[in-house]
Write a protein that holds these residues in place. Sequence first.
Motif, PDB file in Angstrom:
ATOM      1  N   ILE A  47     -19.192   3.484 -11.879  1.00  0.00           N
ATOM      2  CA  ILE A  47     -19.656   4.876 -11.935  1.00  0.00           C
ATOM      3  C   ILE A  47     -19.975   5.398 -10.538  1.00  0.00           C
ATOM      4  O   ILE A  47     -19.715   6.553 -10.221  1.00  0.00           O
ATOM      5  N   ARG A  48     -20.512   4.546  -9.678  1.00  0.00           N
ATOM      6  CA  ARG A  48     -20.810   4.951  -8.299  1.00  0.00           C
ATOM      7  C   ARG A  48     -19.512   5.301  -7.563  1.00  0.00           C
ATOM      8  O   ARG A  48     -19.455   6.288  -6.831  1.00  0.00           O
ATOM      9  N   LEU A  49     -18.470   4.510  -7.779  1.00  0.00           N
ATOM     10  CA  LEU A  49     -17.179   4.812  -7.151  1.00  0.00           C
ATOM     11  C   LEU A  49     -16.606   6.122  -7.705  1.00  0.00           C
ATOM     12  O   LEU A  49     -16.089   6.949  -6.948  1.00  0.00           O
ATOM     13  N   ARG A  50     -16.705   6.306  -9.018  1.00  0.00           N
ATOM     14  CA  ARG A  50     -16.225   7.548  -9.634  1.00  0.00           C
ATOM     15  C   ARG A  50     -16.970   8.754  -9.067  1.00  0.00           C
ATOM     16  O   ARG A  50     -16.375   9.767  -8.713  1.00  0.00           O
ATOM     17  N   ASN A  51     -18.291   8.644  -8.942  1.00  0.00           N
ATOM     18  CA  ASN A  51     -19.075   9.758  -8.420  1.00  0.00           C
ATOM     19  C   ASN A  51     -18.707  10.085  -6.978  1.00  0.00           C
ATOM     20  O   ASN A  51     -18.631  11.247  -6.591  1.00  0.00           O
ATOM     21  N   TYR A  52     -18.452   9.052  -6.184  1.00  0.00           N
ATOM     22  CA  TYR A  52     -18.012   9.271  -4.811  1.00  0.00           C
ATOM     23  C   TYR A  52     -16.682  10.017  -4.785  1.00  0.00           C
ATOM     24  O   TYR A  52     -16.496  10.949  -4.000  1.00  0.00           O
ATOM     25  N   LEU A  53     -15.767   9.619  -5.651  1.00  0.00           N
ATOM     26  CA  LEU A  53     -14.474  10.297  -5.731  1.00  0.00           C
ATOM     27  C   LEU A  53     -14.631  11.751  -6.168  1.00  0.00           C
ATOM     28  O   LEU A  53     -13.938  12.646  -5.657  1.00  0.00           O
ATOM     29  N   ILE A  54     -15.540  12.009  -7.106  1.00  0.00           N
ATOM     30  CA  ILE A  54     -15.777  13.386  -7.560  1.00  0.00           C
ATOM     31  C   ILE A  54     -16.263  14.238  -6.394  1.00  0.00           C
ATOM     32  O   ILE A  54     -15.795  15.373  -6.205  1.00  0.00           O
ATOM     33  N   ILE A  55     -17.179  13.708  -5.596  1.00  0.00           N
ATOM     34  CA  ILE A  55     -17.694  14.467  -4.457  1.00  0.00           C
ATOM     35  C   ILE A  55     -16.592  14.734  -3.442  1.00  0.00           C
ATOM     36  O   ILE A  55     -16.455  15.849  -2.933  1.00  0.00           O
ATOM     37  N   CYS A  56     -15.780  13.730  -3.158  1.00  0.00           N
ATOM     38  CA  CYS A  56     -14.658  13.925  -2.221  1.00  0.00           C
ATOM     39  C   CYS A  56     -13.670  14.952  -2.765  1.00  0.00           C
ATOM     40  O   CYS A  56     -13.233  15.849  -2.038  1.00  0.00           O
ATOM     41  N   ASP A  75     -11.956  22.510 -12.831  1.00  0.00           N
ATOM     42  CA  ASP A  75     -10.850  21.592 -12.530  1.00  0.00           C
ATOM     43  C   ASP A  75     -11.308  20.133 -12.556  1.00  0.00           C
ATOM     44  O   ASP A  75     -10.632  19.261 -13.113  1.00  0.00           O
ATOM     45  N   LEU A  76     -12.469  19.872 -11.947  1.00  0.00           N
ATOM     46  CA  LEU A  76     -12.975  18.499 -11.912  1.00  0.00           C
ATOM     47  C   LEU A  76     -13.389  18.010 -13.295  1.00  0.00           C
ATOM     48  O   LEU A  76     -13.192  16.832 -13.623  1.00  0.00           O
ATOM     49  N   SER A  77     -13.956  18.897 -14.098  1.00  0.00           N
ATOM     50  CA  SER A  77     -14.375  18.466 -15.442  1.00  0.00           C
ATOM     51  C   SER A  77     -13.165  18.093 -16.288  1.00  0.00           C
ATOM     52  O   SER A  77     -13.226  17.162 -17.086  1.00  0.00           O
ATOM     53  N   ILE A  78     -12.062  18.776 -16.088  1.00  0.00           N
ATOM     54  CA  ILE A  78     -10.834  18.433 -16.806  1.00  0.00           C
ATOM     55  C   ILE A  78     -10.268  17.108 -16.294  1.00  0.00           C
ATOM     56  O   ILE A  78      -9.905  16.228 -17.068  1.00  0.00           O
ATOM     57  N   GLU A  79     -10.236  16.964 -14.963  1.00  0.00           N
ATOM     58  CA  GLU A  79      -9.653  15.758 -14.370  1.00  0.00           C
ATOM     59  C   GLU A  79     -10.432  14.494 -14.731  1.00  0.00           C
ATOM     60  O   GLU A  79      -9.849  13.457 -15.017  1.00  0.00           O
ATOM     61  N   TYR A  80     -11.766  14.580 -14.718  1.00  0.00           N
ATOM     62  CA  TYR A  80     -12.594  13.385 -14.956  1.00  0.00           C
ATOM     63  C   TYR A  80     -13.134  13.303 -16.381  1.00  0.00           C
ATOM     64  O   TYR A  80     -13.893  12.394 -16.700  1.00  0.00           O
ATOM     65  N   THR A  89     -24.148  18.192 -11.477  1.00  0.00           N
ATOM     66  CA  THR A  89     -25.235  17.256 -11.175  1.00  0.00           C
ATOM     67  C   THR A  89     -24.776  16.206 -10.178  1.00  0.00           C
ATOM     68  O   THR A  89     -25.498  15.888  -9.227  1.00  0.00           O
ATOM     69  N   ILE A  90     -23.585  15.684 -10.374  1.00  0.00           N
ATOM     70  CA  ILE A  90     -23.061  14.680  -9.451  1.00  0.00           C
ATOM     71  C   ILE A  90     -22.898  15.270  -8.059  1.00  0.00           C
ATOM     72  O   ILE A  90     -23.321  14.683  -7.061  1.00  0.00           O
ATOM     73  N   VAL A  91     -22.301  16.452  -7.973  1.00  0.00           N
ATOM     74  CA  VAL A  91     -22.035  17.059  -6.666  1.00  0.00           C
ATOM     75  C   VAL A  91     -23.332  17.432  -5.956  1.00  0.00           C
ATOM     76  O   VAL A  91     -23.501  17.148  -4.768  1.00  0.00           O
ATOM     77  N   TYR A  92     -24.264  18.053  -6.656  1.00  0.00           N
ATOM     78  CA  TYR A  92     -25.468  18.551  -6.002  1.00  0.00           C
ATOM     79  C   TYR A  92     -26.560  17.503  -5.834  1.00  0.00           C
ATOM     80  O   TYR A  92     -27.293  17.525  -4.855  1.00  0.00           O
ATOM     81  N   GLU A  93     -26.698  16.584  -6.767  1.00  0.00           N
ATOM     82  CA  GLU A  93     -27.781  15.615  -6.702  1.00  0.00           C
ATOM     83  C   GLU A  93     -27.332  14.256  -6.167  1.00  0.00           C
ATOM     84  O   GLU A  93     -28.020  13.651  -5.355  1.00  0.00           O
ATOM     85  N   TYR A  94     -26.196  13.778  -6.624  1.00  0.00           N
ATOM     86  CA  TYR A  94     -25.775  12.423  -6.294  1.00  0.00           C
ATOM     87  C   TYR A  94     -25.394  12.283  -4.830  1.00  0.00           C
ATOM     88  O   TYR A  94     -25.644  11.248  -4.213  1.00  0.00           O
ATOM     89  N   GLN A  95     -24.817  13.346  -4.253  1.00  0.00           N
ATOM     90  CA  GLN A  95     -24.364  13.215  -2.867  1.00  0.00           C
ATOM     91  C   GLN A  95     -25.528  13.043  -1.896  1.00  0.00           C
ATOM     92  O   GLN A  95     -25.345  12.560  -0.782  1.00  0.00           O
ATOM     93  N   LYS A  96     -26.741  13.368  -2.305  1.00  0.00           N
ATOM     94  CA  LYS A  96     -27.912  13.130  -1.462  1.00  0.00           C
ATOM     95  C   LYS A  96     -28.088  11.640  -1.199  1.00  0.00           C
ATOM     96  O   LYS A  96     -28.633  11.255  -0.167  1.00  0.00           O
ATOM     97  N   GLN A  97     -27.640  10.817  -2.117  1.00  0.00           N
ATOM     98  CA  GLN A  97     -27.777   9.367  -1.957  1.00  0.00           C
ATOM     99  C   GLN A  97     -26.892   8.822  -0.841  1.00  0.00           C
ATOM    100  O   GLN A  97     -27.103   7.711  -0.373  1.00  0.00           O
ATOM    101  N   PHE A  98     -25.895   9.594  -0.424  1.00  0.00           N
ATOM    102  CA  PHE A  98     -25.001   9.131   0.630  1.00  0.00           C
ATOM    103  C   PHE A  98     -25.532   9.445   2.024  1.00  0.00           C
ATOM    104  O   PHE A  98     -24.926   9.065   3.006  1.00  0.00           O
ATOM    105  N   GLN A  99     -26.658  10.150   2.115  1.00  0.00           N
ATOM    106  CA  GLN A  99     -27.224  10.461   3.417  1.00  0.00           C
ATOM    107  C   GLN A  99     -27.892   9.227   3.989  1.00  0.00           C
ATOM    108  O   GLN A  99     -28.556   8.474   3.277  1.00  0.00           O
ATOM    109  N   LYS A 100     -27.754   9.033   5.285  1.00  0.00           N
ATOM    110  CA  LYS A 100     -28.222   7.814   5.941  1.00  0.00           C
ATOM    111  C   LYS A 100     -29.715   7.573   5.718  1.00  0.00           C
ATOM    112  O   LYS A 100     -30.135   6.450   5.509  1.00  0.00           O
ATOM    113  N   ASP A 101     -30.530   8.620   5.740  1.00  0.00           N
ATOM    114  CA  ASP A 101     -31.968   8.452   5.575  1.00  0.00           C
ATOM    115  C   ASP A 101     -32.342   7.913   4.205  1.00  0.00           C
ATOM    116  O   ASP A 101     -33.386   7.307   4.041  1.00  0.00           O
TER     117      ASP A 101
END
Length: 106
Positions: A47-56, A75-80, A89-101
Amino acid sequence: MAKKNHIEDIKRFASVLSENLFLKYGDNPSTMDILTHLSTQGLIPPIRLRNYLIICDFYTILRKNEGHVTHTFMDLSIEYELSERQIQTIVYEYQKQFQKDNILFR
């Protein structure tokens, strides 16, 4: 209370991982080999890999859709095969986890 991540733990993990990868793939494992190994060992949840792909994909499709965020979420909801709200939620909340801090405690 659990210990926070420390550089020493990460370096030790990298050393152990390097040894395991060498035994399995030889001197020069590819990025695909490393990610496959980590995923099959349960260290990176799919799921973490999928979420990363969604953000990209979000930013790539957003450019294609000329900045229309609503179309991009559709488009993304259809694709995934997820709801638009889940994608948001993934785009706005999950991508915060990729920040270095948020990843590493020094």
